[in-house]
Design a protein around this motif. Structure first.
Motif, mmCIF file in Angstrom:
data_model
loop_
_atom_site.group_PDB
_atom_site.id
_atom_site.type_symbol
_atom_site.label_atom_id
_atom_site.label_comp_id
_atom_site.label_asym_id
_atom_site.label_seq_id
_atom_site.Cartn_x
_atom_site.Cartn_y
_atom_site.Cartn_z
ATOM 1 N N LEU A 1 0.780 -1.235 0.012
ATOM 2 C CA LEU A 1 -0.095 0.113 -0.105
ATOM 3 C C LEU A 1 0.881 1.184 -0.070
ATOM 4 O O LEU A 1 0.451 2.284 -0.673
ATOM 5 C CB LEU A 1 -0.857 -0.169 1.174
ATOM 6 C CG LEU A 1 -1.865 -1.100 1.308
ATOM 7 C CD1 LEU A 1 -2.635 -1.122 2.479
ATOM 8 C CD2 LEU A 1 -2.782 -1.519 0.320
ATOM 9 N N GLN A 2 2.014 1.067 0.581
ATOM 10 C CA GLN A 2 2.972 2.344 0.826
ATOM 11 C C GLN A 2 4.203 1.968 0.821
ATOM 12 O O GLN A 2 4.659 0.996 1.749
ATOM 13 C CB GLN A 2 2.747 3.292 1.633
ATOM 14 C CG GLN A 2 1.157 4.097 1.778
ATOM 15 C CD GLN A 2 1.068 4.814 2.944
ATOM 16 O OE1 GLN A 2 0.540 4.165 4.077
ATOM 17 N NE2 GLN A 2 1.345 6.132 3.072
ATOM 18 N N ASP A 3 5.139 2.506 0.364
ATOM 19 C CA ASP A 3 6.535 2.291 0.533
ATOM 20 C C ASP A 3 7.386 3.677 0.146
ATOM 21 O O ASP A 3 7.709 4.089 -0.814
ATOM 22 C CB ASP A 3 7.233 1.284 -0.268
ATOM 23 C CG ASP A 3 8.430 0.659 -0.086
ATOM 24 O OD1 ASP A 3 9.251 1.470 1.000
ATOM 25 O OD2 ASP A 3 9.168 -0.387 -0.630
ATOM 26 N N GLU A 4 7.350 4.466 1.457
ATOM 27 C CA GLU A 4 7.854 5.727 1.267
ATOM 28 C C GLU A 4 9.230 5.951 2.431
ATOM 29 O O GLU A 4 9.076 5.609 3.242
ATOM 30 C CB GLU A 4 7.063 6.859 1.569
ATOM 31 C CG GLU A 4 5.621 6.513 0.773
ATOM 32 C CD GLU A 4 4.560 7.295 1.249
ATOM 33 O OE1 GLU A 4 4.742 8.188 2.062
ATOM 34 O OE2 GLU A 4 3.587 7.332 0.572
ATOM 35 N N LEU B 1 6.523 1.479 5.297
ATOM 36 C CA LEU B 1 6.206 0.164 4.470
ATOM 37 C C LEU B 1 4.946 -0.328 5.012
ATOM 38 O O LEU B 1 5.312 -1.245 6.104
ATOM 39 C CB LEU B 1 7.702 -0.469 4.134
ATOM 40 C CG LEU B 1 7.489 -2.039 3.581
ATOM 41 C CD1 LEU B 1 6.889 -1.669 2.128
ATOM 42 C CD2 LEU B 1 8.688 -2.697 3.279
ATOM 43 N N VAL B 2 3.778 -0.404 4.192
ATOM 44 C CA VAL B 2 2.608 -0.809 4.710
ATOM 45 C C VAL B 2 1.981 -1.886 3.785
ATOM 46 O O VAL B 2 2.016 -1.412 2.427
ATOM 47 C CB VAL B 2 1.587 0.285 4.837
ATOM 48 C CG1 VAL B 2 0.394 -0.171 4.953
ATOM 49 C CG2 VAL B 2 2.158 1.274 5.898
ATOM 50 N N VAL B 3 1.982 -3.053 4.151
ATOM 51 C CA VAL B 3 1.368 -4.275 3.177
ATOM 52 C C VAL B 3 0.089 -4.734 3.968
ATOM 53 O O VAL B 3 -0.194 -4.549 5.031
ATOM 54 C CB VAL B 3 2.301 -5.394 3.033
ATOM 55 C CG1 VAL B 3 3.864 -4.622 2.631
ATOM 56 C CG2 VAL B 3 2.614 -6.002 4.436
ATOM 57 N N ARG B 4 -0.663 -5.179 3.002
ATOM 58 C CA ARG B 4 -2.069 -5.917 3.281
ATOM 59 C C ARG B 4 -2.382 -7.153 2.589
ATOM 60 O O ARG B 4 -2.162 -7.012 1.320
ATOM 61 C CB ARG B 4 -3.111 -4.746 3.507
ATOM 62 C CG ARG B 4 -4.519 -5.485 3.913
ATOM 63 C CD ARG B 4 -5.621 -4.254 3.906
ATOM 64 N NE ARG B 4 -5.893 -3.812 2.661
ATOM 65 C CZ ARG B 4 -6.312 -2.862 2.561
ATOM 66 N NH1 ARG B 4 -6.614 -1.731 3.303
ATOM 67 N NH2 ARG B 4 -6.712 -2.378 0.989
#
Length: 131
Positions: free
Chosen positions: A32-35, A44-47
């Motif tokens: 979802l995010q990798d900033e 770093l957000v994963v789902r």
């Protein structure tokens, strides 16, 4: 009435790229995010694919205390539960991608389940609830 839910849980890892490869590659999660943050850390957000459920913030350990927690955030217990609508499909796909299952699948009163470990040793249940 309020609308509250747990939406993000931190999982301490030793390396961003290794963790991302496992969760997005072997488990098929969405990134979802990798900033990159100003301090050099990454957000770093994963789902798991889909709209329901919480996401994981994969956070690189940056102290001795945090490094000691990598892979043991729940003291060796199953601490994470990955729900599926098709156990056989997901189990086979995960095995094909090298996910380490610690037991053979079993049928319980609540559903079909098997414990697997991430690359750090954190224990997860892959579970399909009974109807």
């Amino acid at each position: 009435m309020s609308d509250r839910s747990i939406f993000l849980v931190t999982l301490v890892v030793d390396d961003y790229d290794t963790a991302k490869a496992f969760y997005c590659g072997a488990l098929g999660f969405d990134c979802l995010q990798d900033e990159v943050q100003p301090d050099g850390k990454r957000w770093l957000v994963v789902r798991p694919v889909g709209e329901a459920g919480a996401s994981l913030l994969l956070a690189r350990a940056d102290s001795e205390v945090q490094q000691a927690a990598v892979g043991n955030q729940t003291g060796g217990r199953v601490g994470f539960f990955l729900k599926t609508d098709d156990f056989d499909r997901d189990h086979a796909a995960m095995v094909a991608k090298g996910v380490a299952f610690l037991e053979t699948p079993r049928r319980e009163v609540y559903g079909t389940v098997a414990v697997f470990a991430d690359p750090y040793g954190n224990r997860w249940d892959l579970i399909q609830h009974s109807l």
